[in-house]
Scaffold this active site. Structure first.
Site, PDB file in Angstrom:
ATOM      1  N   GLN A 172      72.696  16.855  26.829  1.00 28.55           N
ATOM      2  CA  GLN A 172      73.253  16.727  25.479  1.00 28.55           C
ATOM      3  C   GLN A 172      72.184  16.894  24.395  1.00 28.55           C
ATOM      4  O   GLN A 172      72.500  16.854  23.213  1.00 28.55           O
ATOM      5  CB  GLN A 172      73.931  15.363  25.331  1.00 28.55           C
ATOM      6  N   HIS A 217      73.038  10.894  25.596  1.00 29.67           N
ATOM      7  CA  HIS A 217      73.110   9.893  24.533  1.00 29.67           C
ATOM      8  C   HIS A 217      71.867   9.873  23.639  1.00 29.67           C
ATOM      9  O   HIS A 217      71.262   8.824  23.404  1.00 29.67           O
ATOM     10  CB  HIS A 217      73.366   8.503  25.107  1.00 29.67           C
ATOM     11  N   GLU A 244      84.822   4.252  19.038  1.00 27.13           N
ATOM     12  CA  GLU A 244      84.931   3.324  17.914  1.00 27.13           C
ATOM     13  C   GLU A 244      84.612   3.977  16.576  1.00 27.13           C
ATOM     14  O   GLU A 244      83.760   4.856  16.492  1.00 27.13           O
ATOM     15  CB  GLU A 244      83.956   2.148  18.096  1.00 27.13           C
ATOM     16  N   TYR A 280      77.002  -4.361  17.249  1.00 28.19           N
ATOM     17  CA  TYR A 280      78.326  -3.795  17.518  1.00 28.19           C
ATOM     18  C   TYR A 280      78.769  -3.962  18.966  1.00 28.19           C
ATOM     19  O   TYR A 280      79.817  -3.474  19.360  1.00 28.19           O
ATOM     20  CB  TYR A 280      78.372  -2.336  17.055  1.00 28.19           C
ATOM     21  N   TYR A 285      82.996   5.033  33.933  1.00 30.13           N
ATOM     22  CA  TYR A 285      83.533   6.308  34.406  1.00 30.13           C
ATOM     23  C   TYR A 285      84.033   6.221  35.849  1.00 30.13           C
ATOM     24  O   TYR A 285      84.892   6.998  36.265  1.00 30.13           O
ATOM     25  CB  TYR A 285      82.472   7.404  34.290  1.00 30.13           C
TER      26      TYR A 285
END
Length: 373
Positions: free
Chosen positions: A89, A151, A244, A254, A265
């Site tokens: 990513q 991430h 979210e 959070y 997963y």
């Protein structure tokens, strides 16, 4: 005159530039609209920024910074992009202009970087000089580094005080988001030169990076400023379920992974808790996941029916989501562009009053949404 005052003047330039592009027509509950193709064949475009002269900058995750000028994608990328790694990513991620870009030509890039200690999220400051970047300087680096290509987050936004918010993901190692000695899994607030912003909540807390602003964030993929309150809003990927939307507030935890509305997963639970004292609840969440990416409040005049609505792209569910929010609650949710069948990577409010979209593909596109006349 700063860029935020100047951008409104560029609408006519953009309108002329895309007048002859291919288009598709769509209907929705509130408005019918046309989707115009402004540019295509981009390698996984990730972020879009509007310049005062009507040109646009587009990042490609594969490592190139591109320019769209007079409605055309320039053949040659902008040179001088800092060294980065394209892995999973990670790659070249967000681009954002300095609030005084018109005077100083300064911009900021977030990207993945690798050395012998592993990979991480970095932010570089640079000056745009014609078709190249100069004075490139790394001003932020999340530590410690680690392996894996997940991430990185990397979304950025400026607040009205000129502070830069930088999202760093948990790097696929969930417990790091609750370890405040680790820069992963939170939002960092820095000055434009990279120092901790004045008033950051952990400035006097030993063992915590002075740049930390929030903690407990899994993987933020959208960030924008509220047009009225000036608060920074974000959204983040949950695991299976639990994407979210949050309002980024100083010192807030959070909750990831202590509380979540998603599961692993594998199908196994991550936690039995969705609430815990001292941890914030999301303003809104999706279950199942839509894999949100990019977000913008609509503030233009072309779609009065959408005034003040929040738009969120979706990668997994391949759509654009419109949310009406009143008194801190989502009162209306509508899925748009479901027939387009493209992964929406970024959503931007354009200075011309249109919504602008990027699609995540090896042949990604830049789209512009305008009303049907």
């Amino acid at each position: 005159m700063g860029i935020f005052k100047h951008l409104v003047l560029t609408g006519s330039l953009l309108l002329v530039a895309v007048a002859t592009m291919a288009s598709q027509d769509f209907s929705s509950d509130k408005a019918d609209f046309r989707l115009e193709t402004v540019a295509q064949n981009l390698e996984h475009p990730w972020s879009l920024a509007f310049m005062p002269d009507g040109s646009m900058l587009v990042t490609e995750r594969e490592g190139q910074l591109r320019m769209i000028r007079n409605g055309s994608l320039m053949n040659d990328p902008i040179s001088g992009v800092p060294e980065l790694v394209v892995s999973g990513q990670g790659g070249l991620l967000d681009v954002i202009l300095h609030p005084d870009f018109e005077q100083n030509q300064v911009l900021f890039l977030s990207y993945a970087h690798r050395n012998r200690d592993g990979m991480t999220t970095r932010v570089a400051r640079a000056r745009l000089s014609g078709d190249r970047l100069t004075d490139v300087e790394v001003i932020f680096e999340a530590l410690p580094r680690s392996g894996g290509g997940r991430h990185f987050a990397g979304r950025m936004e400026f607040d009205r005080g000129g502070n830069l918010y930088v999202a760093v993901g948990d790097r696929g190692e969930m417990d790091r988001a609750q370890d405040n000695s680790d820069d992963a899994g939170g939002v960092h607030r820095i000055s434009p030169d990279g120092g901790p912003a004045t008033g950051n909540p952990f400035l006097d807390t030993s063992g915590v990076n002075d740049t930390f602003y929030t903690t407990g964030n899994r993987n933020i993929q959208g960030m924008t400023i509220h047009p009225e309150t000036g608060e920074i809003w974000s959204h983040e990927h949950g695991p299976r379920g639990g994407d979210e939307i949050n309002i980024i507030r100083a010192g807030t935890d959070y909750g990831w992974p202590t509380i979540t509305y998603g599961i692993d997963y594998s199908g196994l639970p991550i936690t039995d808790e969705t609430e815990k004292e001292g941890m914030a609840q999301p303003l809104h969440y999706w279950d199942p996941s839509i894999a949100p990416s990019g977000m913008a409040f609509y503030t233009g005049d072309l779609f009065p029916e959408w005034q003040g609505d929040l738009f969120v792209g979706a990668l997994k569910m391949r759509k654009l989501v419109r949310l009406r929010i009143q008194d801190g609650e989502v009162t209306e949710e509508e899925d748009l562009l479901t027939d387009l069948d493209e992964r929406i990577r970024d959503v931007r409010m354009g200075p011309d009053g249109a919504l602008w979209l990027l699609t995540d593909s090896p042949r990604g596109k830049v789209y512009r949404m305008v009303p049907l006349q």
